[in-house]
Design an enzyme around this catalytic site. Structure first.
Site, PDB file in Angstrom:
ATOM      1  N   VAL A 161      95.767  17.932  51.811  1.00 24.44           N
ATOM      2  CA  VAL A 161      96.339  16.587  51.848  1.00 24.44           C
ATOM      3  C   VAL A 161      95.447  15.743  52.748  1.00 24.44           C
ATOM      4  CG1 VAL A 161      98.439  15.234  52.096  1.00 24.44           C
ATOM      5  CG2 VAL A 161      98.619  17.712  51.788  1.00 24.44           C
ATOM      6  N   SER A 162      95.133  14.528  52.313  1.00 26.63           N
ATOM      7  CA  SER A 162      94.160  13.714  53.051  1.00 26.63           C
ATOM      8  C   SER A 162      94.643  13.381  54.456  1.00 26.63           C
ATOM      9  CB  SER A 162      93.851  12.429  52.275  1.00 26.63           C
ATOM     10  OG  SER A 162      95.019  11.632  52.120  1.00 26.63           O
ATOM     11  N   ASP A 163      95.891  12.901  54.581  1.00 28.53           N
ATOM     12  CA  ASP A 163      96.341  12.496  55.920  1.00 28.53           C
ATOM     13  C   ASP A 163      96.625  13.698  56.811  1.00 28.53           C
ATOM     14  OD1 ASP A 163      98.580  13.174  54.451  1.00 28.53           O
ATOM     15  OD2 ASP A 163      99.728  11.371  54.927  1.00 28.53           O
ATOM     16  N   CYS A 164      97.097  14.802  56.228  1.00 31.36           N
ATOM     17  CA  CYS A 164      97.287  16.021  57.032  1.00 31.36           C
ATOM     18  C   CYS A 164      95.946  16.527  57.551  1.00 31.36           C
ATOM     19  CB  CYS A 164      97.963  17.104  56.202  1.00 31.36           C
ATOM     20  SG  CYS A 164      99.612  16.655  55.643  1.00 31.36           S
ATOM     21  N   GLU A 218      94.867  14.050  60.354  1.00 28.15           N
ATOM     22  CA  GLU A 218      95.639  14.235  61.587  1.00 28.15           C
ATOM     23  C   GLU A 218      95.321  15.585  62.226  1.00 28.15           C
ATOM     24  OE1 GLU A 218      97.206  11.870  62.960  1.00 28.15           O
ATOM     25  OE2 GLU A 218      97.275  10.442  61.300  1.00 28.15           O
TER      26      GLU A 218
END
Length: 758
Positions: A480-483, A486
């Site tokens: 997942v891009s945002d995971c 982060e």
């Protein structure tokens, strides 16, 4: 007594990192003291008593267990809670005391493998299909013991609305989808048609059209169960798998969640599978319809949906397509020689199910897909090893709280841990909480995906995953891009800390791998999608077959994913200025333009994964400020501050309803209540955008609300749900109430209180 198990394997379970991050609940009849049993029953009674006014559980059973295991009792020597009057200013001492109490509490509910277990639930359609699938396959009693059934029944009754129906999610109005699925699940679990509130639930269903008015997903499930007919469903032709890959309708171009739902659904539809017609199924056929079952016009029923469920009505062109496939396509595809196409399509569909199962260690991408893949594997071969492996992973989805046993979307282990690390580090108290950070660092390192999907993953329409982080844990496997962004931020920040305090940093190549994943996902417009590169036409959303979701057919860019990617890349660029520097510079420049272009005229950004404008604005502001923007050089940030200030409530907080997500108009919570999580997002945005340089008073006022809201034990109260997906369904993240107040207080101390006096 129920016990949460952390990082444990078992028969039929496969792991690539020794089950780090795994969490599941087991019932132990010998566990607990009489005092603990009494306290648990008290918490359950309190929830049931207040269930119509407070609909979210507070995750109290998990918190009680972990505080005991981590040796945090009621006599721990923590400072008393700070309460400030309207006339008092915030002092450094008061703030540090509140921060210390908050981090001490949050550290006390950290698992031994470094993550923070927490509920990630709320939709009222995750649990019921599992009950139905286990009933169909004859595995109900093998998987669900008496205590499981008792807690599932408790959960469903606790979330029945006052009018007798059940919602799409626990905060929502009654819908046919939630009501029919919940009623059927309760009947399967042994509740009689006149037991407790069952008659009231059935009356709601019949008064709103009966089972013929259930939306498409519901029609599918009750058909497979045997309480509805395939002739009352719109087609789910598996033959789409036979289209050339460049065809716009090819499943490989779909959003991964849509594709992974379609795979097993199309297989079961192509087989026209129906479970055994038992006495219970025959009874449901009588209980849930307003006319005799054998007199129902199934063709009319195909497009009959209760108005309470109709969030995304089908466009005419979609109904025309389903009508053609229903009246013409199905007739041809069930006759020789065209039936050979169906056999080939079914083979391809089930092979894709095999691939997803194996690459996710039989977890699948989420709970909806998990249950569909499970039943597809049983239909393929009820005695297969694959079906047994599926059954073994079901407990990974269970979550227990004071409202009962529920099914999670999957889990948010990595997502929460990455935020928690950043929140604690923002408070500049790492010396005191070194053990907490060391364990969290270990979890982050162990959770990074170290390999791409197996074999020719491009042929299976999968993207690279080596170097990514998932939403949950390594075994899950889905990038997942945002995971990833982060996780990268958390790992980079910890790499700057002394290794004797937080453990050794990750190898440089692993940082490079994470950056490679992020860069690979950017779209031509500068935005970032969530899971895979955007590869389909927007007009395909016209063929969204669900009536209750929006933006479900194709991958698209998100402000939140873009903001996270910008932050991760900007921090990486500072530490590794020579690595792919030109690519990263171009990527960030394009992302800035995307964020600025997506801003609404009022200064806000719409958030797709949290509620709603407060959430989207926080990610946009964080992305812009991480890349050098501030209130002096960015009109977008000045407008963002003006927007947030315009929404600050008289009580100094912010509180945004899930109706904002549905209706795309900012809507306050009922009664203008403040929500501490959303207030924290707003305060973080204002702090980082530089509002304190203009006027710090609104930030001081909001921060006083956070301080005064802290509970005696250092926790913060559970309030309204703050997560959302596909615009119309909410998701509760119970750790948010700890993470974001801590983070907001830490940044306030550093950037406002110590830099700008009252």
């Amino acid at each position: 007594m129920w016990k949460l198990k952390i990082g444990e394997g078992g028969a039929g379970l496969i792991s690539v990192n020794n089950f780090i991050g795994r969490q599941h609940w087991e019932f132990d009849p010998n566990a607990g003291t009489p005092q603990e049993h009494a306290e648990i029953e008290r918490l359950r009674r309190e929830f049931t008593k207040n269930r119509f006014s407070i609909k979210q559980s507070a995750d109290l059973l998990m918190r009680m267990q972990l505080r005991k295991e981590n040796h945090y009792g009621t006599n721990n020597n923590i400072p008393a809670a700070v309460k400030l009057s309207d006339a008092e200013n915030i002092t450094v001492e008061a703030l540090v005391t509140t921060i210390t109490r908050a981090i001490s509490f949050y550290s006390s509910i950290q698992a031994h493998d470094g993550h923070w277990p927490a509920e990630s639930a709320g939709p009222l359609f995750f649990l019921q299909p599992l009950v139905m699938a286990l009933y169909i396959t004859g595995s109900l009693d093998d998987v669900l013991g008496p205590e499981h059934k008792k807690e599932i029944v408790r959960y469903l009754y606790n979330h029945q609305n006052e009018d007798g129906g059940w919602g799409f999610h626990i905060e929502g109005h009654s819908t046919m989808f939630g009501s029919a699925l919940s009623y059927v699940a309760l009947r399967i679990l042994g509740e009689g048609p006149q037991d407790k509130a069952m008659a009231k639930g059935r009356k709601w269903i019949l008064d709103h059209g009966g089972l013929v008015a259930i939306p498409s997903w519901g029609k599918f499930w009750v058909t497979v169960l045997g309480a509805y007919e395939w002739s009352g469903c719109n087609p789910l032709p598996p033959e789409l798998w036979l289209l050339p890959k460049f065809a716009p309708f090819h499943p490989g171009k779909m959003l991964c969640y849509c594709r992974l739902v379609y795979m097993p659904m199309s297989y079961l539809y192509g087989k026209k599978f129906v479970g055994p017609i038992t006495a219970l199924i025959r009874s449901l056929r009588e209980e849930l319809y307003n006319e005799p079952y054998n007199q129902i016009n199934w063709n009319t029923a195909r497009n009959t949906v209760a108005k309470e469920d109709l969030y995304y009505p089908h466009p005419l062109i979609q109904d025309m397509l389903w009508g053609f496939l229903y009246h013409v396509g199905e007739r041809f595809l069930n006759c020789w020689p065209f039936s050979m196409l169906r056999r080939k399509a079914l083979e391809i569909a089930i092979n894709h199910v095999h691939y997803e199962d194996e690459n996710s260690r039989y977890l699948c991408i989420g709970s909806v897909e998990k249950v569909l893949c499970l039943i597809a594997r049983w239909v393929e071969d009820p005695n297969s090893e694959a079906y047994k492996l599926h059954l073994a992973r079901i407990p990974d989805y269970f979550w227990l709280a004071e409202d009962g046993l529920k099914i999670q979307s999957f889990g948010c282990q990595m997502w929460d841990a990455a935020f928690a690390i950043q929140a604690i580090l923002a408070c500049n108290v790492s010396e005191e909480y070194g053990p907490t950070l060391r364990k969290a660092h270990h979890f982050v390192k162990a959770s990074q995906v170290r390999e791409n999907p197996s074999g020719d993953f491009n042929a299976m329409y999968r993207h690279i995953s080596k170097g990514a982080w998932t939403f949950s844990m390594h075994d899950h496997g889905w990038q997942v891009s945002d995971c990833t962004a982060e996780g990268l931020k958390a790992a980079l920040l910890l790499s700057e800390m002394p290794s004797e305090l937080v453990g050794g940093k990750m190898e440089t190549e692993r940082f490079y791998d994470a950056v490679n994943v992020i860069l690979s996902l950017q779209s031509s417009n500068g935005g970032f999608p969530a899971w895979e590169p955007q590869k389909a036409y927007r007009w395909l959303e016209k063929f969204n077959p669900t009536e209750f979701f929006e933006d479900t057919m194709i991958e698209r860019e998100y402000v939140e994913c873009t903001g996270s990617a910008m932050q991760g890349l900007a921090l990486f660029r500072k530490q590794f200025p020579q690595h792919r520097s030109k690519e990263i510079d171009r990527c960030i420049a394009k992302a800035i333009r995307y964020i600025e272009n997506m801003q609404n005229p009022d200064g806000s950004w719409y958030g797709c994964w949290g509620i709603c404008y407060t959430y989207g604005t926080w990610f946009a502001v964080e992305g812009l400020t991480a890349c050098g923007k501030n209130c002096h050089n960015s009109l977008s940030l000045r407008k963002a501050c003006q927007f947030l200030l315009s929404k600050q409530l008289p009580n100094a907080g912010w509180g945004e309803s899930y109706l904002s997500s549905q209706n795309k108009v900012y809507t306050n919570l009922e009664g203008n209540r403040a929500n501490l999580v959303q207030s924290s997002w707003a305060l973080l945005s204002l702090t980082h955008a530089g509002q304190a340089e203009i006027d710090p008073t609104p930030i001081h006022r909001g921060m006083k609300l956070l301080i005064n809201s802290q509970m005696e034990d250092g926790d913060f109260p559970q309030q309204e749900i703050t997560g959302v997906f596909m615009r119309n369904c909410t998701l509760n993240y119970s750790s948010y109430r700890n993470i974001f107040p801590i983070w907001a207080m830490g940044e306030y101390r550093r950037q406002v209180l110590c830099a700008h006096s009252y």
